[in-house]
Each structure stands twice: as C-alpha cells, then as structure tokens.
Motif scaffolding. Structure first.
Motif: not given
Length: 376
Positions: A347-350, A226-231, A165-169
């Motif tokens: 991003r609020e939804l995330q 840290d950058v690559a994994n920051s979403s 679900a997160d991936e779809r967002t």
C-alpha cells in the motif's frame, strides 16, 4: 474566454436520454443486452444487469456517453448495451463542423464540468439535466480540432499506461494472500465470520433519507459507492451528516472494515477516519484472533461468489445473517501479522503510484484548460 466561437451544446449535438425498462425486464446475459447505469460508467458498480425490454436506447462502443444523474459529468465511451435515464448519448449534428473526439474532450473540459456542477441539484442523488441548456462548446476549424485532439490523445494515453501499472500492483495483494494462506493447514481452526468480531449494519433511520436537515455537518457520511471505489482504504468522503443526521445514525471508529451489502456486494474499505454509514453497509471490528487485513483479503476471494448468490429485485443485496454465517479459516496470528506487514508495503507503493497518477491527472486537466482557451 475561448478565442473561437462558442455555441450551445444543444445547437451542435443531439442528446438522447436513456430509459428505465424496470426490474421486471431484467434477465441473464444469454437473453438480454447489458443495461448500462451511471455506476457502470463511473466504476461505482461492477454487477452487470441485463434487460430484454424493447423500450431501450441502444449504444455501441464508439458512442459518446454523458452522465447527468448520480455522478453528473462523467464522459465515457467503449460501452455496448442499453442506457439508463441517467445517461445521454451525445452525437455531433454536423461531423464536418464538430468531430466526435473534439466533442468528447469539450465535455471533459473544466469550463463544461463547472457548468454541470453549478446546475446540479439534489442531496443523496444528484441531478444535472438542467445544466444542458447552459453548456457551450468552442468550435474551432476542423484542422485545429484535429491538432489539439492529437495532443490530448497522447496525454490520455499516459494516464492509461499509469492505470495499467496500478492494476498490476493491486494484483500483488491477492497473490500474497494465495501464497500465505492458499494451502490451509488442517489444524487451522474454522469459525463463523460473525464470531470473530463485531459485525453490524450501519444506521440511517430517518425517512426520507435525503432530508436536507440531516446533512452538511462535521461528521463524514460514507455510502456504498465510496466503499466500492476506495481501493481498500476509505480516505475521502463527499457527504457529511449534521448533528441531527448523527442522532439517527452511528459514528464508527477509524479502522472499521466497511462491507457493502446492497448494489455493490461485499466490496470493502477500511475507514481512515470516524464516519457514519447507512444500513446498506456493514461495519466489522475484529477480536484478538484475526486482523482486518486478513479478513479484507479473504472477503475479496469470495466477493464474486457472494455477488452471484445475491438475490436481486431493484438491486442486488445480501443480509447480515449471510455474512455472519460464512465459514472463515483462522490462520496463526503470527502469519496474519506477516501478511499485514507486507500488505502495508504494497500500500505504500500504491500511495506513491497514486501521487504520480495525480500529477498526470493535473497535467491532463491543465492541457484541457489551455486547449479550450485556444492556448495549445
């Protein structure tokens, strides 16, 4: 304490260390096999490397892998290829006594993870092979192993559904960018990326880079992982600089767009706090013609192309001139503001989804803890 016998890991499992065939063996996908590094398991890199070396340790999708360097303690399966020296292939010596699934969850358990943390050394690159002799595995009867594994499998399935679900967002932002900017108007100006703001490399001048005196102070120190994994937004850090570390670096303000130019190519994250970073990361602050949200999403649309064009020696990299010379379409600022406002909503939804994901992770960790105490 577990109510079952606890045996040393080395007495119940075979650990096979990967190899380092060297960059001279790196080739393309048609001629080699995937060379799996720690970052491929942890998600800190997504630029695949292939090797045609004969000096490799092959693994299949059903094999259990454990990281002991870089990011020690990651437990994973589902990978095919050759493993690097930072990884171990872990196999039960007697499957009739210890199932592979039980061994996997055992290595993920809080007790084993704490043992790995306690015996980890290093500053910029962590090493935990010294932990192996200290790891102990509870060994209940096989029917009990199977019962508990079924419970943990159901809990882990919930986490996977949440991740999907997160991936779809995450895909919403790219779709919105295409909707607003995909059909660029002819009268929208074009500019070089380097001309629409300040674009400079980070600093880490002292050698050796892992000098202990540079670390342990109050200044967050961000690296490519840290950058690559920051979403997209850097809200946490795992290392800090001391006053001495700061003196040979630079403190970038919150709101800076960080762009990786080594190992992970053109991955981005916006700083949520003031931080330092090395020269493998570029910092961008916009002028009054562009907004960070627009620039960040634009870079995501060309990230794969930049990565594909990046030269590779020991690791892929691009230089600052490559970034500065990129052609950037500059849409009207009002349209960029609309985009930024809607991105904020996404991003609020995330953030709400992240809170749910954290609750699921907490439940899973609680189940792991209780499982290996014999309380499930």
């Amino acid at each position: 304490m577990s109510r079952w016998p606890e045996l040393p890991l080395v007495d119940v499992a075979r650990l096979t260390r990967g190899t380092e065939p060297g960059s001279a063996s790196y080739t393309d996908a048609s001629r080699g096999v995937p060379f799996l590094r720690v970052g491929d398991l942890t998600g800190k890199t997504d630029n695949p490397v292939y090797t045609d070396s004969a000096q490799i340790v092959r693994v299949g999708a059903s094999d259990l892998l454990l990281t002991l360097d870089g990011s020690p303690g990651c437990v994973s399966s589902g990978h095919e290829g050759a493993i690097s020296s930072g990884l171990r292939k872990v196999e039960p010596l007697d499957p009739d006594m210890l199932s592979l699934s039980w061994l996997r969850y055992s290595l993920m358990s809080p007790a084993v993870q704490e043992t790995i943390r306690r015996h980890t050394t290093g500053v910029t690159i962590l090493h935990a092979s010294a932990a192996v002799p200290h790891i102990r595995i509870p060994v209940p009867p096989v029917p009990e192993q199977e019962r508990i594994v079924r419970i943990l499998d159901r809990a882990e399935a919930l986490r996977r559904f949440r991740a999907q679900a997160d991936e779809r967002t995450r895909a919403l932002e790219a779709a919105l960018f295409g909707e607003l900017f995909g059909d660029a108007q002819e009268d929208w100006p074009r500019e070089k990326f380097g001309n629409v703001g300040s674009l400079d490399r980070g600093r880490s001048q002292f050698r050796p880079r892992d000098e202990p005196a540079l670390f342990g102070g109050p200044y967050p120190f961000i690296q490519t992982g840290d950058v690559a994994n920051s979403s997209g937004r850097i809200t946490r850090f795992t290392q800090t600089y001391s006053e001495r570390g700061l003196a040979q670096s630079r403190l970038w303000p919150a709101g800076t767009l960080c762009i990786t130019i080594a190992a992970n190519i053109a991955k981005t994250g916006v700083l949520a706090f003031d931080a330092c970073f090395p020269d493998s990361v570029v910092g961008f602050t916009p002028d009054d013609r562009v907004m960070v949200e627009y620039v960040q999403s634009w870079l995501r649309t060309i990230q794969k192309a930049l990565e594909g064009d990046a030269p590779q020696a020991a690791q892929k990299n691009i230089n600052l001139k490559t970034l500065r010379d990129l052609d950037l379409i500059v849409p009207p600022l009002a349209l960029q503001r609309t985009f930024a406002r809607r991105v904020a909503e996404i991003r609020e939804l995330q953030s709400a989804q992240a809170a749910i994901r954290q609750r699921l992770d907490d439940v899973f960790q609680s189940l792991l803890h209780r499982a290996f105490l014999g309380e499930l």
